[in-house]
Design an enzyme around this catalytic site. Structure first.
Site, PDB file in Angstrom:
ATOM      1  N   LYS A 203       0.827  -1.205   0.000  1.00 56.25           N
ATOM      2  CA  LYS A 203       0.000   0.000   0.000  1.00 56.25           C
ATOM      3  C   LYS A 203       0.869   1.266   0.000  1.00 56.25           C
ATOM      4  O   LYS A 203       2.088   1.191   0.218  1.00 56.25           O
ATOM      5  CB  LYS A 203      -0.916  -0.030   1.227  1.00 56.25           C
ATOM      6  CG  LYS A 203      -1.897  -1.206   1.203  1.00 56.25           C
ATOM      7  CD  LYS A 203      -2.849  -1.145   2.388  1.00 56.25           C
ATOM      8  CE  LYS A 203      -3.805  -2.316   2.365  1.00 56.25           C
ATOM      9  NZ  LYS A 203      -4.849  -2.198   3.401  1.00 56.25           N
TER      10      LYS A 203
ATOM     11  N   TYR B 287     -12.209  -2.112  -3.862  1.00 55.00           N
ATOM     12  CA  TYR B 287     -12.715  -2.356  -2.505  1.00 55.00           C
ATOM     13  C   TYR B 287     -14.244  -2.327  -2.437  1.00 55.00           C
ATOM     14  O   TYR B 287     -14.795  -2.058  -1.369  1.00 55.00           O
ATOM     15  CB  TYR B 287     -12.134  -1.327  -1.541  1.00 55.00           C
ATOM     16  CG  TYR B 287     -10.739  -1.672  -1.030  1.00 55.00           C
ATOM     17  CD1 TYR B 287     -10.518  -2.825  -0.276  1.00 55.00           C
ATOM     18  CD2 TYR B 287      -9.661  -0.831  -1.273  1.00 55.00           C
ATOM     19  CE1 TYR B 287      -9.254  -3.138   0.214  1.00 55.00           C
ATOM     20  CE2 TYR B 287      -8.381  -1.135  -0.785  1.00 55.00           C
ATOM     21  CZ  TYR B 287      -8.197  -2.295  -0.041  1.00 55.00           C
ATOM     22  OH  TYR B 287      -6.943  -2.604   0.455  1.00 55.00           O
TER      23      TYR B 287
ATOM     24  N   ASN C  43      -1.905  -0.142   6.871  1.00 53.93           N
ATOM     25  CA  ASN C  43      -1.371  -1.415   7.373  1.00 53.93           C
ATOM     26  C   ASN C  43      -0.446  -2.109   6.368  1.00 53.93           C
ATOM     27  O   ASN C  43      -0.325  -3.326   6.359  1.00 53.93           O
ATOM     28  CB  ASN C  43      -2.507  -2.315   7.866  1.00 53.93           C
ATOM     29  CG  ASN C  43      -3.507  -2.653   6.778  1.00 53.93           C
ATOM     30  OD1 ASN C  43      -3.384  -2.193   5.657  1.00 53.93           O
ATOM     31  ND2 ASN C  43      -4.493  -3.458   7.111  1.00 53.93           N
TER      32      ASN C  43
ATOM     33  N   HIS D 253      -1.928  -5.588   1.583  1.00 51.16           N
ATOM     34  CA  HIS D 253      -3.240  -6.223   1.422  1.00 51.16           C
ATOM     35  C   HIS D 253      -3.005  -7.610   0.855  1.00 51.16           C
ATOM     36  O   HIS D 253      -2.088  -7.801   0.051  1.00 51.16           O
ATOM     37  CB  HIS D 253      -4.113  -5.422   0.449  1.00 51.16           C
ATOM     38  CG  HIS D 253      -5.329  -6.184  -0.003  1.00 51.16           C
ATOM     39  ND1 HIS D 253      -6.490  -6.227   0.723  1.00 51.16           N
ATOM     40  CD2 HIS D 253      -5.520  -6.991  -1.087  1.00 51.16           C
ATOM     41  CE1 HIS D 253      -7.356  -7.018   0.095  1.00 51.16           C
ATOM     42  NE2 HIS D 253      -6.802  -7.486  -1.012  1.00 51.16           N
TER      43      HIS D 253
ATOM     44  N   GLU E  50      -9.604 -10.203  -7.582  1.00 47.22           N
ATOM     45  CA  GLU E  50      -8.563  -9.189  -7.361  1.00 47.22           C
ATOM     46  C   GLU E  50      -7.419  -9.316  -8.368  1.00 47.22           C
ATOM     47  O   GLU E  50      -6.890  -8.308  -8.841  1.00 47.22           O
ATOM     48  CB  GLU E  50      -8.047  -9.290  -5.919  1.00 47.22           C
ATOM     49  CG  GLU E  50      -9.129  -8.892  -4.918  1.00 47.22           C
ATOM     50  CD  GLU E  50      -8.671  -8.955  -3.463  1.00 47.22           C
ATOM     51  OE1 GLU E  50      -7.534  -9.384  -3.199  1.00 47.22           O
ATOM     52  OE2 GLU E  50      -9.471  -8.560  -2.596  1.00 47.22           O
TER      53      GLU E  50
HETATM   54  P1  CMP Z   1      -7.248  -4.706   3.773  1.00 45.06           P
HETATM   55  O1  CMP Z   1      -6.737  -6.058   4.110  1.00 45.06           O
HETATM   56  O2  CMP Z   1      -6.724  -4.055   2.545  1.00 45.06           O
HETATM   57  O3  CMP Z   1      -8.865  -4.750   3.674  1.00 45.06           O
HETATM   58  C1  CMP Z   1      -9.661  -3.610   3.901  1.00 45.06           C
HETATM   59  C2  CMP Z   1      -8.893  -2.455   4.461  1.00 45.06           C
HETATM   60  O4  CMP Z   1      -9.660  -1.472   5.095  1.00 45.06           O
HETATM   61  C3  CMP Z   1      -7.957  -2.946   5.550  1.00 45.06           C
HETATM   62  O5  CMP Z   1      -6.920  -3.737   5.007  1.00 45.06           O
HETATM   63  C4  CMP Z   1      -7.526  -1.629   6.171  1.00 45.06           C
HETATM   64  O6  CMP Z   1      -6.525  -0.987   5.393  1.00 45.06           O
HETATM   65  C5  CMP Z   1      -8.802  -0.779   6.028  1.00 45.06           C
HETATM   66  N1  CMP Z   1      -9.516  -0.551   7.290  1.00 45.06           N
HETATM   67  C6  CMP Z   1      -9.672   0.646   7.869  1.00 45.06           C
HETATM   68  N2  CMP Z   1     -10.390   0.553   8.987  1.00 45.06           N
HETATM   69  C7  CMP Z   1     -10.703  -0.740   9.132  1.00 45.06           C
HETATM   70  C8  CMP Z   1     -11.452  -1.458  10.119  1.00 45.06           C
HETATM   71  N3  CMP Z   1     -12.009  -0.862  11.169  1.00 45.06           N
HETATM   72  N4  CMP Z   1     -11.583  -2.785   9.950  1.00 45.06           N
HETATM   73  C9  CMP Z   1     -11.022  -3.411   8.869  1.00 45.06           C
HETATM   74  N5  CMP Z   1     -10.327  -2.760   7.902  1.00 45.06           N
HETATM   75  C10 CMP Z   1     -10.153  -1.437   8.039  1.00 45.06           C
END
Ligand code: CMP
Length: 139
Positions: free
Chosen positions: A9, A49, A112, A115, A126
């Protein structure tokens, strides 16, 4: 042989840990079948998303994902979906196990670093979102 989509990311690219993330895949026996760096538009991030479109974090997440370039990869190997998720650690870095990518580099539940697809059906969607068959290279 299974495939999954991995994204480094914008925060991971900004932190200069592209090589570190790839090294963790390679040293754990995962092969990279496709890879590119792209900068998503808002509508491209919303399409990727779409499963989260009703979630309260959707607008912020899609803004974040368009804030800079990302690295998208197709990973290949036995049980690679689960293996990649283990290497990434929990979505919330505070709950991630020691030694995982998110434990080591994430700063925020949204920012984070990586992904990874969570199931074969989402992996198929995806991977197809970013790559066509000519761009996939089984090795
Ligand atoms: P990802 O695995 O890319 O899937 C959805 C993304 O939403 C997640 O990682 C985070 O980057 C983002 N996100 C932000 N807030 C939340 C939350 N409360 N719970 C889960 N995903 C979140």
């Amino acid at each position: 042989m299974e495939r999954t989509l991995s994204i480094i990311k914008p925060d991971g690219v900004e932190k200069n840990v592209i090589g570190e993330v790839i090294k963790r895949f390679e040293t754990n026996g995962i092969k990279i079948a496709a890879m590119k760096m792209i900068h998503l538009s808002k509508s491209q991030a919303q399409g990727f998303y779409a499963v989260h479109k009703e979630r309260p974090f959707f607008d912020s997440l899609t803004d974040f994902m368009t804030s800079g370039p990302i690295v998208v990869m197709v990973l290949e190997g036995k049980d690679v979906i689960a293996k990649n998720r283990k290497l990434m650690g929990a979505t919330n870095f505070k709950e991630a196990e020691e030694g995982t990518i998110r434990k080591d580099y994430a700063t925020d539940i949204e920012k984070n670093v990586v992904h990874g697809s969570d199931a074969p059906e989402t992996a198929a969607f995806e991977i197809g979102y970013f790559f066509n068959d000519l761009e996939l290279h089984s090795r």
